[in-house]
Each structure stands twice: as structure tokens, then as C-alpha cells.
Scaffold this active site. Structure first.
Site, PDB file in Angstrom:
ATOM      1  N   HIS A  50      69.440 122.741  62.765  1.00 13.28           N
ATOM      2  CA  HIS A  50      69.445 121.588  63.668  1.00 13.28           C
ATOM      3  C   HIS A  50      69.995 120.346  62.983  1.00 13.28           C
ATOM      4  O   HIS A  50      70.742 119.575  63.589  1.00 13.28           O
ATOM      5  CB  HIS A  50      68.030 121.311  64.180  1.00 13.28           C
ATOM      6  CG  HIS A  50      67.953 120.129  65.097  1.00 13.28           C
ATOM      7  ND1 HIS A  50      68.255 120.206  66.433  1.00 13.28           N
ATOM      8  CD2 HIS A  50      67.630 118.830  64.866  1.00 13.28           C
ATOM      9  CE1 HIS A  50      68.110 119.018  66.983  1.00 13.28           C
ATOM     10  NE2 HIS A  50      67.737 118.169  66.059  1.00 13.28           N
ATOM     11  N   HIS A  96      67.123 119.568  73.604  1.00 16.55           N
ATOM     12  CA  HIS A  96      65.720 119.742  73.223  1.00 16.55           C
ATOM     13  C   HIS A  96      65.257 121.068  73.813  1.00 16.55           C
ATOM     14  O   HIS A  96      64.238 121.154  74.501  1.00 16.55           O
ATOM     15  CB  HIS A  96      64.874 118.568  73.722  1.00 16.55           C
ATOM     16  CG  HIS A  96      64.119 117.882  72.628  1.00 16.55           C
ATOM     17  ND1 HIS A  96      62.813 117.503  72.723  1.00 16.55           N
ATOM     18  CD2 HIS A  96      64.501 117.525  71.377  1.00 16.55           C
ATOM     19  CE1 HIS A  96      62.421 116.920  71.597  1.00 16.55           C
ATOM     20  NE2 HIS A  96      63.435 116.929  70.766  1.00 16.55           N
ATOM     21  N   ASN A  97      66.030 122.099  73.508  1.00 24.40           N
ATOM     22  CA  ASN A  97      65.820 123.401  74.137  1.00 24.40           C
ATOM     23  C   ASN A  97      64.550 124.094  73.670  1.00 24.40           C
ATOM     24  O   ASN A  97      63.698 124.480  74.473  1.00 24.40           O
ATOM     25  CB  ASN A  97      67.022 124.304  73.846  1.00 24.40           C
ATOM     26  CG  ASN A  97      68.336 123.708  74.318  1.00 24.40           C
ATOM     27  OD1 ASN A  97      68.353 122.879  75.218  1.00 24.40           O
ATOM     28  ND2 ASN A  97      69.429 124.126  73.709  1.00 24.40           N
ATOM     29  N   ARG A 117      66.836 106.436  71.560  1.00 24.38           N
ATOM     30  CA  ARG A 117      66.882 105.784  70.240  1.00 24.38           C
ATOM     31  C   ARG A 117      68.242 105.952  69.577  1.00 24.38           C
ATOM     32  O   ARG A 117      68.703 105.060  68.860  1.00 24.38           O
ATOM     33  CB  ARG A 117      65.753 106.318  69.354  1.00 24.38           C
ATOM     34  CG  ARG A 117      64.373 105.908  69.831  1.00 24.38           C
ATOM     35  CD  ARG A 117      63.301 106.183  68.790  1.00 24.38           C
ATOM     36  NE  ARG A 117      63.170 107.598  68.485  1.00 24.38           N
ATOM     37  CZ  ARG A 117      62.517 108.480  69.226  1.00 24.38           C
ATOM     38  NH1 ARG A 117      61.916 108.082  70.345  1.00 24.38           N
ATOM     39  NH2 ARG A 117      62.428 109.753  68.873  1.00 24.38           N
ATOM     40  N   ASP A 118      68.899 107.085  69.818  1.00 24.80           N
ATOM     41  CA  ASP A 118      70.256 107.253  69.293  1.00 24.80           C
ATOM     42  C   ASP A 118      71.186 106.160  69.803  1.00 24.80           C
ATOM     43  O   ASP A 118      72.123 105.751  69.105  1.00 24.80           O
ATOM     44  CB  ASP A 118      70.823 108.617  69.718  1.00 24.80           C
ATOM     45  CG  ASP A 118      70.255 109.763  68.897  1.00 24.80           C
ATOM     46  OD1 ASP A 118      69.868 109.523  67.744  1.00 24.80           O
ATOM     47  OD2 ASP A 118      70.194 110.889  69.412  1.00 24.80           O
ATOM     48  N   GLN A 247      56.685 117.381  69.636  1.00 24.60           N
ATOM     49  CA  GLN A 247      56.297 115.976  69.558  1.00 24.60           C
ATOM     50  C   GLN A 247      55.646 115.505  70.863  1.00 24.60           C
ATOM     51  O   GLN A 247      55.817 116.117  71.913  1.00 24.60           O
ATOM     52  CB  GLN A 247      57.540 115.117  69.280  1.00 24.60           C
ATOM     53  CG  GLN A 247      58.364 115.597  68.106  1.00 24.60           C
ATOM     54  CD  GLN A 247      59.515 116.498  68.515  1.00 24.60           C
ATOM     55  OE1 GLN A 247      59.394 117.325  69.405  1.00 24.60           O
ATOM     56  NE2 GLN A 247      60.632 116.352  67.844  1.00 24.60           N
ATOM     57  N   ASN A 556      76.471 117.812  69.878  1.00 21.84           N
ATOM     58  CA  ASN A 556      75.283 118.470  69.365  1.00 21.84           C
ATOM     59  C   ASN A 556      75.518 119.966  69.434  1.00 21.84           C
ATOM     60  O   ASN A 556      76.173 120.454  70.350  1.00 21.84           O
ATOM     61  CB  ASN A 556      74.070 118.082  70.221  1.00 21.84           C
ATOM     62  CG  ASN A 556      72.801 118.803  69.806  1.00 21.84           C
ATOM     63  OD1 ASN A 556      72.222 118.495  68.775  1.00 21.84           O
ATOM     64  ND2 ASN A 556      72.369 119.763  70.606  1.00 21.84           N
TER      65      ASN A 556
END
Length: 758
Positions: A50, A96-97, A117-118, A247, A556
Site C-alpha cells: 500500500h 479503501h477496499n 486530508r490529502d 480506523q 493509487n
């Protein structure tokens, strides 16, 4: 810590952390000694698939990423494009798989939080989200549970943080059973001068941790989950032991963090800033230092915790949400703390930027090296001392075996033209029609009141406006596109066709395509066929991007998307950003206008390989895709952009893609409540072929459209007229509009049952 030796008793530690024996040996070579437990854990998360892209970096280099309007390309938190009038746009898409498969609500919610946030770490205010989603069949209870949680997580976080979700996709297919894909895109805007990069510059500057306290809810997080597939568990779920890694998000903390960070940037109180996403503090501290060629000393005991007894390894690798790392000069610390107090955002000094160390690392170059040192002020112990750049720059780079499927020629020779023609083309058409509005009705797409065209169109359209932004008459168009059917048949042509489709979608809004981001979702890279799919997809994307002049500014890669040993279909997602030079009216949408003529731009190639008709209705996955002429497609994109931007010329416009010409016409009718009568579609292959480079337009000036097409060298013909309350294609189908509407609106709620009703 004992030496990590494949022949010794401690061999399991690095393997349990996801490191191979060779990778563990490389770490010892870099350090000139055995790593400490913390050092080993930091390398493990930073060298995970990742974070390091160790299976894909070699191939991603082939993508074009520069252009006159590109301010920041791949390698930073987001790509940044100059869109004129002193305004820059930041754009990023992430997956976010795996977290969403384990805990759908929090996995999807924190995917939204991370992508936000990115964007604001670049200095941009987030103004729009999009969410391509992929689930297993919804008649399966587990897939319905995943779908419910994911949609609720996106709406719960996005709506609460105050950023509109303006579009996306919903794909349902068997290959995503047990391994859903949750991709989230964010777009932000800023004055060009507010652009900031994530670099820890300036010896003696302070590293200040902003936002939430650190907990155990995100330890390992995506950096661990995204480096392995799922194994089956009773009831069709995933291994229960993976659940604690997901998270937990707090959108209200994120909102305060956004406003505090943007004020800090406006006031020039930070030198650099970086979000804490995958690999947490280990990533943020090492990457900011490495980008600046500096080092950093970090006091792990200074990090605010929300759980007692956390070990340094947990503190440094936790991926707890709503946290940023700001690099601040000592003289600005007091002003920073004052801003953070007003926004109720915690600010804690956790480290200091240091100069590169003069002493060389044993066996390495004599050049000074920026060191990342982790210590504890409670014990005075040095817990980690590593070259900061080694955590990212020295990550393994694998040239994994590549081979096409052994039966590729057989697959391509099995053309779906051998399938019998449908007895009722109308029934096949209705079966392929799905109204996905239930999903986007869960989202607020009018926050900021800048959304001109929201979900349901070919592209979302936004006014170019936000607090602190220069005045502009320009607008933005944004489209996300995917097609696992195309890419399963031919990942090269399929991905090139996706780029072409996404560019055409923004053109339908009168926008000029300017940049592209991607999310490459593939199976296990240790399978040579998967690496062939990935390599082919990247080459197809590269060819189309170059031909159409659309640089790839970021992306990504999500690998190990497999469940029960089965890889998902190759699923690249492409998002194209377009700029509308003057947005003074609502762009044409995919609708019909009573009495207007219907014109088809482009030529139909009656090839059914990879089509929804062949794959979804008949389970036929063979054949070849229709060819793509990129030079002709570029001319079509330019023509459609000009036609859509010309006031009053088009009453409606819609690209032809999934489902073919018949579905495109039907969608226009269902969106507008106006039927059509068309002729000249001579077979089911012409009706359902998904050949590229085609657009349906509705206009009261067909001769003007046909003349413009002829001038551009684009084939065009009059199909018929928008009229009445029936969907009529002469010789193929004749369907009552009201009946079609009931079928269209009822399919998804029928699959979801109480979920959709609620």
C-alpha cells in the site's frame, strides 16, 4: 533485539510483519546492524504494498505526467493543476477496499476522511467528493450488508464534514463478492500562491502534531490490510482478526482540522504540512524529512494518546484518523497554537528538524544522510535511528513475472456474435437499466451551493468558487469511469477506452479535459496473469492519455483484491478533470426535449465483446473489444466540447457507453420523461454494442450539428425525434415510457429491500 536471521528462532517476527527474508536482509544492509523492534515495524509498514507500490512502481513510470498546466504531479499528496484566473485545483483518488470489506461503515468513512486530508494538506479547500463503488450481487445478504455500511459511511462522514458528494458509480458483479471496492475522489480549490508541499525544511524547525489523539484503532490499518487478500470465514465474512485494524473516524474533528490548517496556511505559519494516513507517524515524519533532504528527531512520549499503555511501535504505526504533521519555525509556534485553540484543535510539538548527519552509514555513501531518530523522553532511550529516505526511497522494487492467460487466444476467438438474437430486445434493454439514484440520494451534493450538475449526469459540474478564491467565470467538470467487463476481455484496449470515455463525459458538459487521476484495483500481484493485466492497463492508459493530451497527475494502486483465492476482474478507475471556460448557464444534460431531433455523432461498430448484453445477460466473457481510434476520438472530444458550450444549440447530450446506443437513448428518455422514435438501428448488435467514440445529442438545429460534424470529419446521422411517451426503435422494441420508468426505478430497491425503503 536479536539478529533477524532466516536460520534463527526469531525468523517469524519479520514475516509476521509482512516482510520477506530478502527484505529483512536488505534492512540489515541499510542499517549495518540488526534492526530494533520499532525499526523493523516501521520498515514493514513503509515497505508494504500500500505504501511503497513495490509491485507497480516499475510500470507506473510509463504514464505521462507533465504538461504546461500541471503544477504538481505524482509523488505528492495530490496532483495540482493551474486552471486560470490565479486558481489551482488539487485532485486525488484513493482506495479503501480492504478496510471497507472488514468494517464497511468505518472503512468507507475513513476513506473519505483520508482523501480530504490529502487535498487540504496541499493548501486547497475540499469542495467535492466522488465515490466509485463495487459490490457483490445484492441478493446476497453479506453483499447487502457491505453496501449498506459503505453508503452510510460515505454519507455520514461527507455530509457531516460539509463536503458535497457530487457523483460516482455503482457496479454490482460476482467478482466483488467478499472483496468490495471503495474508491473515493476529492477535489479542492485554492489561490495558486497558497500551494504548499509536505517537506520538513529548515534545521531547528518544529514538528507539530495537529488533531486527534493517537489510539489503537488504526494500528497497521490499510498498510497491513491492503497487502493481503481475504480468506473465507463462516458465513461469508472475512477473518475476524482483521477487524481491529480498521480506523475510526470523527468528521467533526476533521472539519475543525480543515479550517485550522487552511488558516495556518493563509497566515504563512507553516513551512510544510503532511497528513497522517497509511503508516501513520512513521510515514509522515520520514517522508517530510526525506523530501527536504533533512533528518528529524521525534519524541514518541510527547504524542498525545487516547489509550493507556501504548507501546512506541503502536504509536508510530497507528493510522488513527484526523491528524496532521505541520513543520513550524519556533518563532511561529505561539501564533500556531493560538489558531489551533480557537478551532479547538490539539497542537503538540513532537519533534524537531535536524541537519543531515555527516557520519556515513556503514557500507554506504559518504554523503551526509538525513536521519529519522525516534526516542522517548521518559527513558532517554533511542528506539530507532534510520536514514529517513530509506523508509521510502529504498523500498523494494519488484519486476514480478508477467504472463497472459493461457487460454487468451481461445477467449478472444469465442465471439459473442454466435449468441442467438434476443426474442425481445425491449426486455433485454429493461433488464440492463438500473436507477442508482437511491445511492446518491443519501449524499448532500449541494453543500457550498457550487454544484451546477450533480449525480446522474455524464459529469458533475461545479462553479469555481470558494472562500478566499479569486473571482472567476470558469467552471469545473469531473467524471469517474470504470468498466470491469471491458478490462477482463482486454485490459489494454479496455483501459484506453475508459480514458476516452471519461474525456468524452466532461466534453459533454462543454469542458476541455486537462488532467487525469486513476485508481488501479487489481488482484494478487504474485499471480503472473494479474501482473499482465496491470501492465497492459497501464500501457493502455498511457497511450490514450498521450494521444488525448491529458496528463496523469496522480493515482493509487490497490492490489491483493482477492477473496477465497479468486482475483477480482481488473478494475482501473479513471477520473478526468475538465475546465469550462465560461460557465454562465447550466450545461446540457442527458435528456430529451419534446419535438427536437436526435443525432448520433460517431459510428457504431456492431461488436458485442465485453458488452453488458453479452456479459451480464448471457455470462459470455469472450471475444474482442470494439477498436478505438484515438485520433478520431480527440476530434470528437473537441467537437462535443464546442457544441455543448454553444448557447442554445443542444437540448440534451449523452455519451454512448455501457449498454450501448439503446441504453443511452433510454436513459435520456427516463431522465426527462420524454419518449423517442428512432430508426436505422438494424440489429441487437447495433443496439447493444459498446463501441467507443459516440454521443447522442438532442437539438432543434440538426443541420447545424451535422454540418459541424462533417467539418470535423466525424460521422453523424439523424436517428429520429424526441416525442411522446414510448421508447421506439423501429423493428427492435416499442416500450411504454411509464412502464420502463417503473422497472428502472424499482430494480435497485427491489434488490435492497428494507435498506432502500429506509
Amino acid at each position: 533485539m536479536p539478529h533477524v536471521d532466516p536460520s534463527g528462532s526469531d525468523v517469524q517476527l519479520h514475516r509476521e510483519l509482512g516482510l520477506t527474508d530478502d527484505e529483512a536482509g536488505k534492512i540489515e544492509e541499510i542499517l549495518g546492524r540488526a534492526p530494533t523492534r520499532l525499526e523493523l515495524a516501521m520498515y514493514a509498514v513503509m515497505w508494504s504494498e500500500h505504501c511503497s507500490y513495490k509491485s507497480s512502481r516499475l510500470h507506473l513510470r510509463r504514464l505521462p505526467s507533465t504538461g504546461p498546466e500541471i503544477l504538481v504531479g505524482p509523488g505528492e499528496n495530490a496532483g495540482v493543476i493551474d486552471v486560470g484566473d490565479g486558481i489551482a485545483v488539487a485532485i486525488r483518488i484513493e482506495s479503501h477496499n480492504h478496510p471497507s470489506a472488514v468494517e464497511p461503515y468505518q472503512g468507507a468513512a475513513t476513506g473519505v476522511g483520508g482523501i480530504l486530508r490529502d487535498i487540504f494538506t496541499m493548501g486547497a479547500r475540499p469542495v467535492a467528493l466522488m465515490d466509485p463503488l463495487f459490490f457483490g450481487p445484492l441478493d446476497d445478504p453479506h453483499s447487502r450488508w457491505v453496501a449498506e455500511g459503505v453508503v452510510a459511511g460515505i454519507s455520514g462522514y461527507g455530509n457531516s464534514v460539509g463536503v458535497p458528494t457530487v457523483g460516482g458509480e455503482l457496479t454490482v458483479a460476482p467478482c466483488y463478492r467478499g472483496n468490495p471496492l471503495v474508491n473515493v475522489l476529492c477535489l479542492g480549490v485554492m489561490p495558486k500562491e497558497r500551494l504548499v508541499l509536505g517537506r520538513a525544511s529548515g534545521e531547528g524547525n518544529l514538528a507539530v502534531l495537529l488533531g486527534s489523539a493517537t489510539g489503537r484503532d488504526g494500528i497497521g490499518g490499510v498498510s497491513v490490510l491492503a497487502s493481503a487478500g481475504f480468506t473465507a470465514a463462516p458465513g461469508g465474512g472475512e477473518e475476524i482478526t482483521k477487524r481491529p485494524s480498521v480506523q475510526v473516524g470523527d468528521p467533526f474533528e476533521e472539519k475543525r482540522l480543515i479550517e485550522a490548517c487552511l488558516e495556518l496556511l493563509d497566515r504563512g505559519l507553516v513551512v510544510g504540512i503532511q497528513d497522517l494516513g497509511g503508516a501513520g507517524l512513521a510515514c509522515a515524519t520520514s517522508e517530510t524529512a526525506a523530501r527536504a533532504g533533512m533528518g528529524m528527531d521525534v519524541d514518541v512520549a510527547a504524542v498525545p494518546l487516547r489509550e493507556p499503555g501504548m507501546e512506541p511501535v503502536e504509536v508510530m504505526t497507528s493510522e488513527s484518523q484526523e491528524r496532521m504533521l505541520a513543520i513550524v519555525s519556533p518563532g511561529d509556534l505561539e501564533a500556531l497554537e493560538e489558531v489551533c485553540r480557537r478551532w479547538e484543535v490539539r497542537a503538540t510539538v513532537v519533534g524537531k528538524v535536524t541537519a543531515p548527519a555527516a557520519a556515513p552509514t556503514p557500507g554506504q555513501s559518504t554523503a551526509p544522510v538525513g536521519k529519522l531518530r525516534i526516542r522517548s523522553s521518559l527513558t532517554g532511550e533511542i528506539l530507532a535511528d534510520v536514514p529517513a529516505a530509506s523508509l521510502s526511497d529504498d523500498a523494494p522494487l519488484y519486476d514480478r513475472p508477467i504472463s497472459p492467460p493461457g487460454d487468451l487466444d481461445e477467449r478472444r476467438g469465442d465471439d459473442p456474435s454466435r449468441l442467438p438474437a434476443p426474442a425481445d430486445c425491449g426486455e433485454d434493454l429493461l433488464t440492463m437499466m438500473v436507477d442508482t439514484s437511491w445511492v446518491y440520494r443519501q449524499y448532500d451534493h449541494q453543500l457550498f451551493l457550487n454544484t451546477v450538475v450533480g449525480p446522474g449526469g455524464d459529469a458533475a459540474v461545479l462553479r469555481l468558487a470558494a472562500p478566499g478564491l479569486p473571482s472567476s467565470r470558469r467552471g469545473l467538470a469531473l467524471s469517474t469511469d470504470s468498466n470491469h467487463r471491458w478490462c477482463a476481455v482486454d485490459p489494454y484496449v479496455g483501459t484506453a477506452s475508459l480514458v476516452a470515455e471519461s474525456a468524452l463525459n466532461v466534453a459533454c458538459s462543454g469542458a476541455r479535459p486537462v488532467a487525469l487521476v486513476n485508481c488501479l484495483n487489481f488482484g494478487n500481484p504474485e499471480h503472473p496473469e494479474v501482473m499482465w493485466q496491470l501492465s497492459q492497463a497501464i500501457d493502455g492508459m498511457a497511450e490514450a492519455s498521450r494521444a488525448l493530451g491529458i496528463p496523469v497527475v496522480g493515482g493509487n494502486v490497490s492490489l491483493y483484491n482477492e477473496s477465497g483465492g479468486e482475483d477480482i476482474d481488473p478494475t482501473p478507475v479513471v477520473a478526468v478533470l475538465g475546465v469550462i471556460e465560461i460557465l454562465d448557464k447550466r450545461p446540457p444534460e442527458p435528456i430529451l426535449v419534446e419535438g427536437q431531433a436526435i443525432v448520433l455523432l460517431g459510428e457504431t461498430d456492431p461488436v458485442l465483446g465485453g458488452s453488458r448484453w453479452a456479459v451480464d445477460l448471457h455470462g459470455h466473457r469472450g471475444g474482442v473489444l470494439p477498436p478505438l481510434d484515438l485520433e478520431a476520438h480527440e476530434r470528437l472530444v473537441g467537437l462535443v466540447t464546442a457544441l455543448a458550450a454553444e448557447p442554445g444549440l443542444l437540448g440534451g447530450v449523452h455519451d454512448v457507453s455501457e449498454g450501448g446506443l439503446a441504453v443511452s437513448l433510454a436513459e435520456c428518455a427516463l431522465h426527462s420523461g420524454v419518449g423517442f422514435e428512432v430508426s436505422g438501428i438494424d440489429s441487437h448488435a447495433e443496439a447493444f454494442s459498446e463501441s467507443p467514440s459516440r454521443v447522442v445529442v438532442c437539438t432543434e438545429r440538426p443541420d447545424a450539428v451535422l454540418d459541424r460534424a462533417a467539418e470535423t470529419g466525424i460521422p453523424a446521422r439523424l436517428l429520429g425525434r424526441a416525442t411522446g411517451h414510448r421508447l421506439v426503435a423501429s423493428g427492435l422494441f416499442d416500450i411504454d415510457l411509464e412502464y420502463a420508468l417503473q422497472r428502472w426505478e424499482g430494480l435497485l430497491p427491489g434488490l435492497l429491500g428494507d435498506l432502500a425503503a429506509g
